[in-house]
Design a protein around this motif. Sequence first.
Motif, short mmCIF file in Angstrom:
data_model
loop_
_atom_site.label_atom_id
_atom_site.label_comp_id
_atom_site.label_asym_id
_atom_site.label_seq_id
_atom_site.Cartn_x
_atom_site.Cartn_y
_atom_site.Cartn_z
N LEU A 40 0.82 -1.21 0.00
CA LEU A 40 0.00 0.00 0.00
C LEU A 40 0.85 1.26 0.00
CD1 LEU A 40 -2.87 -1.08 2.40
CD2 LEU A 40 -2.90 -0.92 -0.10
N ARG A 41 2.02 1.22 0.64
CA ARG A 41 2.91 2.38 0.60
C ARG A 41 3.41 2.64 -0.83
NH1 ARG A 41 4.60 0.63 5.72
NH2 ARG A 41 6.23 -0.68 4.85
N TYR A 42 3.82 1.58 -1.51
CA TYR A 42 4.26 1.75 -2.91
C TYR A 42 3.12 2.28 -3.78
CZ TYR A 42 8.57 -0.85 -2.04
OH TYR A 42 9.79 -1.25 -1.58
N LEU A 43 1.95 1.70 -3.62
CA LEU A 43 0.83 2.09 -4.49
C LEU A 43 0.33 3.50 -4.19
CD1 LEU A 43 -1.11 -1.29 -4.63
CD2 LEU A 43 0.25 -0.23 -6.43
N SER A 44 0.47 3.97 -2.96
CA SER A 44 0.02 5.33 -2.66
C SER A 44 1.09 6.36 -3.03
CB SER A 44 -0.36 5.46 -1.19
OG SER A 44 0.77 5.26 -0.37
N GLN A 45 2.37 5.99 -2.97
CA GLN A 45 3.44 6.93 -3.31
C GLN A 45 3.49 7.22 -4.81
OE1 GLN A 45 7.01 5.21 -1.76
NE2 GLN A 45 6.53 5.75 0.35
N ARG A 46 2.93 6.36 -5.61
CA ARG A 46 3.00 6.57 -7.06
C ARG A 46 2.24 7.82 -7.48
NH1 ARG A 46 -1.38 2.93 -9.97
NH2 ARG A 46 -2.94 2.96 -8.34
N TYR A 47 1.25 8.24 -6.69
CA TYR A 47 0.47 9.41 -7.06
C TYR A 47 1.23 10.72 -6.87
CZ TYR A 47 -3.47 6.26 -7.33
OH TYR A 47 -4.31 5.23 -7.68
N SER A 48 2.29 10.69 -6.08
CA SER A 48 3.05 11.92 -5.84
C SER A 48 4.28 12.04 -6.73
CB SER A 48 3.46 12.01 -4.36
OG SER A 48 4.34 10.95 -4.05
N MET A 49 4.48 11.11 -7.64
CA MET A 49 5.67 11.12 -8.50
C MET A 49 5.42 11.98 -9.73
SD MET A 49 8.08 9.45 -7.20
CE MET A 49 7.72 9.45 -5.48
N PRO A 50 6.29 12.96 -9.98
CA PRO A 50 6.10 13.80 -11.16
C PRO A 50 6.47 13.09 -12.46
CG PRO A 50 8.06 14.48 -9.95
CD PRO A 50 7.40 13.41 -9.16
N ASP A 51 7.34 12.11 -12.38
CA ASP A 51 7.78 11.38 -13.57
C ASP A 51 6.93 10.12 -13.73
OD1 ASP A 51 9.09 10.18 -15.66
OD2 ASP A 51 11.06 10.16 -14.72
N GLY A 52 6.33 9.94 -14.88
CA GLY A 52 5.47 8.79 -15.14
C GLY A 52 6.20 7.47 -15.08
N ARG A 53 7.49 7.49 -15.44
CA ARG A 53 8.25 6.24 -15.39
C ARG A 53 8.44 5.75 -13.96
NH1 ARG A 53 13.31 8.06 -18.71
NH2 ARG A 53 12.90 9.79 -17.33
N VAL A 54 8.70 6.70 -13.05
CA VAL A 54 8.86 6.33 -11.64
C VAL A 54 7.51 5.88 -11.07
CG1 VAL A 54 9.53 7.16 -9.35
CG2 VAL A 54 10.79 7.91 -11.36
N ALA A 55 6.44 6.55 -11.46
CA ALA A 55 5.12 6.13 -11.00
C ALA A 55 4.81 4.72 -11.49
CB ALA A 55 4.06 7.11 -11.49
N GLY A 56 5.19 4.41 -12.72
CA GLY A 56 5.00 3.07 -13.25
C GLY A 56 5.82 2.03 -12.51
N LEU A 57 7.03 2.41 -12.14
CA LEU A 57 7.88 1.50 -11.38
C LEU A 57 7.28 1.21 -10.01
CD1 LEU A 57 10.57 -0.03 -11.08
CD2 LEU A 57 11.53 2.08 -10.17
N LEU A 58 6.79 2.25 -9.32
CA LEU A 58 6.16 2.04 -8.02
C LEU A 58 4.90 1.20 -8.15
CD1 LEU A 58 6.63 5.55 -6.40
CD2 LEU A 58 7.72 3.41 -5.73
N THR A 59 4.16 1.38 -9.23
CA THR A 59 2.99 0.55 -9.46
C THR A 59 3.39 -0.91 -9.63
OG1 THR A 59 1.85 2.39 -10.53
CG2 THR A 59 0.99 0.19 -10.96
N ASP A 60 4.42 -1.15 -10.41
CA ASP A 60 4.89 -2.52 -10.63
C ASP A 60 5.34 -3.18 -9.33
OD1 ASP A 60 4.38 -2.23 -13.30
OD2 ASP A 60 6.48 -1.88 -13.86
N VAL A 61 6.10 -2.43 -8.51
CA VAL A 61 6.59 -2.99 -7.26
C VAL A 61 5.44 -3.23 -6.29
CG1 VAL A 61 8.05 -2.54 -5.25
CG2 VAL A 61 8.87 -1.97 -7.52
N GLY A 62 4.50 -2.28 -6.22
CA GLY A 62 3.36 -2.45 -5.33
C GLY A 62 2.49 -3.63 -5.70
N VAL A 63 2.27 -3.81 -7.00
CA VAL A 63 1.46 -4.95 -7.45
C VAL A 63 2.21 -6.26 -7.21
CG1 VAL A 63 0.47 -6.03 -9.50
CG2 VAL A 63 0.13 -3.60 -9.10
N GLU A 64 3.53 -6.23 -7.34
CA GLU A 64 4.32 -7.43 -7.08
C GLU A 64 4.27 -7.84 -5.61
OE1 GLU A 64 6.58 -10.68 -7.73
OE2 GLU A 64 5.86 -9.34 -9.29
N GLU A 65 4.15 -6.86 -4.71
CA GLU A 65 4.07 -7.15 -3.28
C GLU A 65 2.73 -7.76 -2.87
OE1 GLU A 65 6.28 -6.89 -0.74
OE2 GLU A 65 7.86 -6.34 -2.14
N LEU A 66 1.68 -7.49 -3.60
CA LEU A 66 0.36 -7.97 -3.22
C LEU A 66 0.27 -9.49 -3.11
CD1 LEU A 66 -2.05 -5.55 -5.10
CD2 LEU A 66 -1.75 -5.79 -2.64
#
Length: 69
Positions: A40-66
């Motif tokens: 949940l920390r990874y998935l919520s931090q993605r909304y504050s990332m100005p760079d879409g690539r970093v937001a995508g990376l946080l999404t990938d890591v968050g989904v992998e943790e689920l």
Amino acid sequence: MFVYEKKLQYPVRITRPDPAMASRIISQYGGPDGELAASLRYLSQRYSMPDGRVAGLLTDVGVEELPHY
């Protein structure tokens, strides 16, 4: 489509409850250092990332943790 059946896969017979052990087990799953909290920390931090690539990376890591939860 999903079908939800609220039944256990294996029967459980609790002869002597142990609240202290139950608390330790639950803290590993859903506590502040558990897998769900990390995801949940990874998935919520993605909304504050100005760079879409970093937001995508946080999404990938968050989904992998689920699945670890």
